[in-house]
Design a protein around this motif. Structure first.
Motif, PDB file in Angstrom:
ATOM      1  N   ARG A   1      -6.203  -0.807   4.463  1.00 55.67           N
ATOM      2  CA  ARG A   1      -5.429   0.287   5.047  1.00 55.67           C
ATOM      3  C   ARG A   1      -6.360   1.497   5.202  1.00 55.67           C
ATOM      4  O   ARG A   1      -6.471   2.334   4.331  1.00 55.67           O
ATOM      5  CB  ARG A   1      -4.202   0.644   4.218  1.00 55.67           C
ATOM      6  CG  ARG A   1      -3.239   1.537   4.997  1.00 55.67           C
ATOM      7  CD  ARG A   1      -1.937   1.650   4.313  1.00 55.67           C
ATOM      8  NE  ARG A   1      -1.005   2.486   5.054  1.00 55.67           N
ATOM      9  CZ  ARG A   1       0.044   3.060   4.507  1.00 55.67           C
ATOM     10  NH1 ARG A   1       0.301   2.899   3.227  1.00 55.67           N
ATOM     11  NH2 ARG A   1       0.869   3.790   5.256  1.00 55.67           N
TER      12      ARG A   1
ATOM     13  N   LYS B   1      -3.153   5.556   8.091  1.00 58.93           N
ATOM     14  CA  LYS B   1      -1.804   5.538   7.552  1.00 58.93           C
ATOM     15  C   LYS B   1      -0.893   4.578   8.306  1.00 58.93           C
ATOM     16  O   LYS B   1      -0.035   3.932   7.721  1.00 58.93           O
ATOM     17  CB  LYS B   1      -1.215   6.952   7.587  1.00 58.93           C
ATOM     18  CG  LYS B   1       0.072   7.108   6.797  1.00 58.93           C
ATOM     19  CD  LYS B   1       0.499   8.564   6.777  1.00 58.93           C
ATOM     20  CE  LYS B   1       1.702   8.757   5.869  1.00 58.93           C
ATOM     21  NZ  LYS B   1       2.117  10.187   5.835  1.00 58.93           N
TER      22      LYS B   1
ATOM     23  N   ARG C   1      -1.613   1.818   9.951  1.00 56.85           N
ATOM     24  CA  ARG C   1      -2.069   0.433  10.139  1.00 56.85           C
ATOM     25  C   ARG C   1      -2.359  -0.240   8.801  1.00 56.85           C
ATOM     26  O   ARG C   1      -3.064   0.319   7.954  1.00 56.85           O
ATOM     27  CB  ARG C   1      -3.328   0.438  11.012  1.00 56.85           C
ATOM     28  CG  ARG C   1      -3.795  -0.926  11.444  1.00 56.85           C
ATOM     29  CD  ARG C   1      -5.030  -0.780  12.323  1.00 56.85           C
ATOM     30  NE  ARG C   1      -4.742  -0.011  13.531  1.00 56.85           N
ATOM     31  CZ  ARG C   1      -4.342  -0.527  14.675  1.00 56.85           C
ATOM     32  NH1 ARG C   1      -4.180  -1.841  14.781  1.00 56.85           N
ATOM     33  NH2 ARG C   1      -4.126   0.233  15.720  1.00 56.85           N
ATOM     34  N   PHE C   2      -1.839  -1.454   8.656  1.00 56.90           N
ATOM     35  CA  PHE C   2      -2.024  -2.223   7.413  1.00 56.90           C
ATOM     36  C   PHE C   2      -2.371  -3.645   7.814  1.00 56.90           C
ATOM     37  O   PHE C   2      -1.595  -4.304   8.504  1.00 56.90           O
ATOM     38  CB  PHE C   2      -0.728  -2.181   6.592  1.00 56.90           C
ATOM     39  CG  PHE C   2      -0.848  -2.670   5.180  1.00 56.90           C
ATOM     40  CD1 PHE C   2       0.233  -3.308   4.568  1.00 56.90           C
ATOM     41  CD2 PHE C   2      -1.988  -2.467   4.429  1.00 56.90           C
ATOM     42  CE1 PHE C   2       0.164  -3.750   3.252  1.00 56.90           C
ATOM     43  CE2 PHE C   2      -2.071  -2.902   3.113  1.00 56.90           C
ATOM     44  CZ  PHE C   2      -0.993  -3.538   2.535  1.00 56.90           C
TER      45      PHE C   2
ATOM     46  N   LYS D   1      -4.055   0.212  -2.473  1.00 57.64           N
ATOM     47  CA  LYS D   1      -3.378  -1.066  -2.363  1.00 57.64           C
ATOM     48  C   LYS D   1      -3.024  -1.573  -3.755  1.00 57.64           C
ATOM     49  O   LYS D   1      -3.688  -1.230  -4.742  1.00 57.64           O
ATOM     50  CB  LYS D   1      -4.263  -2.088  -1.643  1.00 57.64           C
ATOM     51  CG  LYS D   1      -5.582  -2.353  -2.348  1.00 57.64           C
ATOM     52  CD  LYS D   1      -6.479  -3.245  -1.522  1.00 57.64           C
ATOM     53  CE  LYS D   1      -7.815  -3.465  -2.239  1.00 57.64           C
ATOM     54  NZ  LYS D   1      -8.775  -4.251  -1.429  1.00 57.64           N
TER      55      LYS D   1
ATOM     56  N   VAL E   1      -3.153   5.711   2.213  1.00 58.22           N
ATOM     57  CA  VAL E   1      -4.373   5.243   2.868  1.00 58.22           C
ATOM     58  C   VAL E   1      -5.406   4.853   1.806  1.00 58.22           C
ATOM     59  O   VAL E   1      -5.580   5.548   0.806  1.00 58.22           O
ATOM     60  CB  VAL E   1      -4.930   6.346   3.785  1.00 58.22           C
ATOM     61  CG1 VAL E   1      -6.274   5.930   4.388  1.00 58.22           C
ATOM     62  CG2 VAL E   1      -3.948   6.669   4.893  1.00 58.22           C
TER      63      VAL E   1
ATOM     64  N   SER F   1       0.848  -1.181   0.000  1.00 57.03           N
ATOM     65  CA  SER F   1       0.000   0.000   0.000  1.00 57.03           C
ATOM     66  C   SER F   1       0.887   1.234   0.000  1.00 57.03           C
ATOM     67  O   SER F   1       1.840   1.319   0.775  1.00 57.03           O
ATOM     68  CB  SER F   1      -0.900   0.004   1.233  1.00 57.03           C
ATOM     69  OG  SER F   1      -1.541   1.248   1.380  1.00 57.03           O
TER      70      SER F   1
ATOM     71  N   CYS G   1       5.567  -7.954   8.011  1.00 51.20           N
ATOM     72  CA  CYS G   1       5.094  -6.652   7.597  1.00 51.20           C
ATOM     73  C   CYS G   1       6.295  -5.711   7.519  1.00 51.20           C
ATOM     74  O   CYS G   1       7.248  -5.854   8.302  1.00 51.20           O
ATOM     75  CB  CYS G   1       4.077  -6.133   8.597  1.00 51.20           C
ATOM     76  SG  CYS G   1       3.511  -4.458   8.295  1.00 51.20           S
TER      77      CYS G   1
ATOM     78  N   SER H   1       7.545  -1.395   6.380  1.00 48.89           N
ATOM     79  CA  SER H   1       7.140  -0.064   5.949  1.00 48.89           C
ATOM     80  C   SER H   1       8.363   0.697   5.453  1.00 48.89           C
ATOM     81  O   SER H   1       9.499   0.384   5.813  1.00 48.89           O
ATOM     82  CB  SER H   1       6.466   0.701   7.090  1.00 48.89           C
ATOM     83  OG  SER H   1       7.403   1.059   8.087  1.00 48.89           O
TER      84      SER H   1
END
Lengths: 112, 110
Positions: A68, A71, A73-74, A55, A52, A49, A91, A93
């Motif tokens: 999502r 911002k 949290r995924f 994806k 927000v 992603s 996960c 980022s």
């Protein structure tokens, strides 16, 4: 320090269950990623992603979906877990498209 | 198809130098990264090469040749704590999408 946290280190679910894996990052990163890691196969991208509610499918999206809404949290969703989804889920980022990825500790999911 | 090739295992002794090679075949290429992962731990970033040449960061160096679709990670003055898996990864498109190799397990012995 950037911190990426995942909701569980270990998870055991039954075939057919709906499974939610949560990931939170605390550094206002634009991009977030979900990988699965299997021995001899390295890390394979499931979904990512870049903003927000945005994806993109990775290399192995079948059987998975993501969400999502915020911002930081995924979420990775296994709509109907199967035994071949037993794996380590990581996960990650990154601030933007040119920067390193920061990984969470991983969730080892076992589907029985 | 897209693929990255790296040796599955490498063994070396403390104080030695080891080179982990990575060759890639991808539809797009923006750069080559290296990540380290200790057993039970999360991958951590080591280096990124977007241009040809050698990048040095302390005991670790990374090299890229775009014309040869080849790169390597060089670890010098090996220490026991360097025992880990090392992954090369190609940034193949926008949004920092990475394609990872299968990883090289490095074992450092006394």
């Amino acid at each position: 320090d950037v911190k990426v946290t995942q909701s569980s280190r270990y998870l055991v679910k039954r075939t057919g269950e709906k499974v939610f894996l949560e990931c939170v990052q605390d550094m206002d990163h634009e991009n977030m990623f979900w990988y699965r890691q299997d021995p001899g196969l390295g890390l394979r991208l499931i979904y990512f992603s870049y903003d927000v509610k945005m994806k993109e499918k990775g290399d192995i999206p079948e059987g998975y979906s993501v969400s999502r809404e915020k911002k930081e949290r995924f979420s990775l969703i296994l709509e109907s877990a199967s035994t071949n989804q037993t794996s380590m889920y990581l996960c990650a980022s990154s601030l933007n498209r040119d920067t390193e990825q920061f990984f969470g500790p991983g969730t080892r999911l076992t589907v029985l | 198809g897209q693929s990255l090739e790296q040796p599955s295992e490498v063994t070396a002794v403390e104080g030695a130098i080891v080179q982990i090679n990575c060759t890639y075949q991808t539809s797009g290429f923006y750069g080559l990264s290296w990540y380290q992962q200790h057993d039970g731990g999360a991958p951590t970033f080591l280096s990124y090469n977007a241009l040809d040449g050698l990048e040095e960061t302390g005991r670790f160096s990374s090299f890229l040749s775009r014309s040869d679709s080849y790169g390597y990670l060089l670890l010098q003055e090996l220490q026991m704590k360097d025992s880990a898996s090392y992954f090369c990864a190609v940034r193949s498109g926008g949004y920092n999408k990475l394609i990872f190799g299968a990883g090289t397990r490095l074992a450092v012995h006394p």
